[in-house]
Design an enzyme around this catalytic site. Structure first.
Site, short mmCIF file in Angstrom:
data_model
loop_
_atom_site.label_atom_id
_atom_site.label_comp_id
_atom_site.label_asym_id
_atom_site.label_seq_id
_atom_site.Cartn_x
_atom_site.Cartn_y
_atom_site.Cartn_z
N SER A 1 17.38 -19.03 -9.19
CA SER A 1 18.48 -19.99 -9.07
C SER A 1 19.60 -19.69 -10.06
O SER A 1 20.78 -19.76 -9.71
CB SER A 1 17.94 -21.41 -9.31
OG SER A 1 16.92 -21.73 -8.39
N ASN A 2 19.24 -19.34 -11.30
CA ASN A 2 20.25 -19.04 -12.31
C ASN A 2 20.97 -17.73 -12.03
O ASN A 2 22.03 -17.48 -12.59
CB ASN A 2 19.63 -19.03 -13.70
CG ASN A 2 19.32 -20.43 -14.19
OD1 ASN A 2 20.20 -21.15 -14.64
ND2 ASN A 2 18.06 -20.83 -14.08
N TYR B 1 7.34 -19.57 -5.41
CA TYR B 1 8.41 -20.20 -6.19
C TYR B 1 8.77 -21.54 -5.56
O TYR B 1 9.29 -21.60 -4.46
CB TYR B 1 9.62 -19.28 -6.23
CG TYR B 1 10.82 -19.78 -7.00
CD1 TYR B 1 10.73 -20.79 -7.96
CD2 TYR B 1 12.08 -19.22 -6.79
CE1 TYR B 1 11.84 -21.23 -8.65
CE2 TYR B 1 13.20 -19.65 -7.48
CZ TYR B 1 13.07 -20.66 -8.42
OH TYR B 1 14.18 -21.09 -9.11
N LYS C 1 5.60 -19.95 -9.79
CA LYS C 1 6.56 -20.54 -10.72
C LYS C 1 6.86 -21.93 -10.17
O LYS C 1 7.42 -22.07 -9.09
CB LYS C 1 7.84 -19.72 -10.80
CG LYS C 1 8.89 -20.39 -11.69
CD LYS C 1 10.29 -19.87 -11.45
CE LYS C 1 11.30 -20.73 -12.21
NZ LYS C 1 12.70 -20.38 -11.88
N SER D 1 8.90 -25.27 -10.71
CA SER D 1 10.04 -25.87 -11.41
C SER D 1 10.15 -27.36 -11.17
O SER D 1 11.15 -27.98 -11.54
CB SER D 1 11.34 -25.17 -10.98
OG SER D 1 11.33 -23.81 -11.34
N GLY E 1 8.57 -23.81 -14.88
CA GLY E 1 9.93 -23.44 -14.49
C GLY E 1 11.00 -23.94 -15.42
O GLY E 1 12.19 -23.84 -15.09
N VAL F 1 9.30 -19.53 -16.96
CA VAL F 1 10.59 -18.93 -16.62
C VAL F 1 11.62 -19.97 -17.01
O VAL F 1 11.78 -20.98 -16.32
CB VAL F 1 10.67 -18.59 -15.12
CG1 VAL F 1 12.02 -17.94 -14.80
CG2 VAL F 1 9.53 -17.67 -14.71
#
Length: 299
Positions: free
Chosen positions: A77-78, A168, A196, A198, A222, A239
């Site tokens: 996403s980043n 994810y 992961k 989040s 996340g 992460v």
């Protein structure tokens, strides 16, 4: 069915990626790739004309490479992957692979809306240097994304991926939380090594650790905002967007948790909550990039 062109890409990827896949499995004990550790989700710098600024990307990697990270996540996403073309996504992975230290793991986001496109992107990312594929949940038709549909999707991707796959789940962006039952089923796949998560639901993360304890499956938090709590329930790393600017502190929190120094870990976690909230929820990616500028990186 997969089209002829995609099958050709899959075959090439399986052939070229075989040595990488074998290398990702520890020798002797048959253990799958160990993804434990801290990863910054690398941002994608852009020029004033909205082109990827590869020079600044590489400069960021050289600086981040001096910190004790387990590796790097790109195209998360980043990394703003929805704004990139397929060729740009692959070029970013290639450039990161070349710029990062050789002993670090490269996790590359290869998720697309269709299973076929995800397979093709995963194979291509393996070809340009990714060690592990991190695959976000397809979400455009989220109302139809039942556990059965998600299990089918991820199973097909993992079956054809020449590199290990990490699930994810990022419901804040997708509006879809990967169900526990689907994760438990998928944890049994020999090429799916972890998740992961989040979502920030530590209870769910603990349940995932508990229900996959018989599998060689690992859970990554996340966000740095709930990193201590995640370690407490059995996660193996994180992460963390905050690691792009406070990487040393996030890695210190990891060390404190792993060595059982919970009181010091709690104090550090408390100090990281507000800056983490600022660069993840309050100001989002623009806030993170501005903060990176303040810390000598390129946002």
């Amino acid at each position: 069915m997969l089209g002829r062109g995609i099958w050709s890409s899959v075959r090439q990827g399986l052939s070229r990626g075989l040595s990488r896949k074998v290398g990702a499995w520890a020798s002797g004990e048959g253990r799958r790739v160990d993804i434990a550790g801290i990863y910054p989700p690398v941002t994608t710098p852009f020029t004033a004309t909205a082109e990827v600024d590869y020079e600044k990307l590489e400069e960021n990697l050289h600086k981040l490479g001096t910190l004790p990270f387990r590796g790097f996540v790109v195209q998360g996403s980043n990394g703003e992957f929805p704004f990139l073309t397929s060729s740009e996504r692959l070029e970013v992975v290639s450039r990161v692979r070349q710029a990062m230290p050789k002993d670090k793991l490269l996790l590359a986001g290869s998720g697309c809306e269709s299973t076929q496109a995800t397979v093709e992107m995963t194979v291509s990312m393996a070809q340009v240097g990714a060690d592990v594929a991190i695959v976000v949940t397809p979400c455009y038709y989220r109302g139809r994304m039942s556990s059965a549909a998600l299990i089918h999707h991820y199973t097909k991707v993992a079956d054809l991926s020449p590199i290990p796959v990490v699930l994810y789940s990022v419901p804040a962006n997708t509006g879809l939380d990967l169900p526990v039952d689907a994760v438990v089923t998928l944890s049994q796949h020999p090429n799916i090594v972890g998740i992961k998560d989040s979502g920030g639901d530590v209870t769910k993360m603990g349940l995932l650790v508990h229900k996959t304890r018989r599998q060689d499956f690992q859970v990554l938090a996340g966000s740095a905002g709930f990193l201590l709590a995640s370690y407490a329930v059995g996660a193996v790393g994180g992460v963390c967007a905050l690691a792009n600017v406070l990487g040393a502190q996030v890695c210190q929190l990891e060390r404190l948790c792993l060595t059982g120094q919970w009181e010091d870990a709690q104090k550090l976690q408390h100090r990281l909550i507000e800056p983490n909230t600022a660069v993840t929820r309050r100001f989002g990616i623009p806030g993170l990039k501005k903060t990176m500028d303040w810390f000598g990186y390129y946002g």
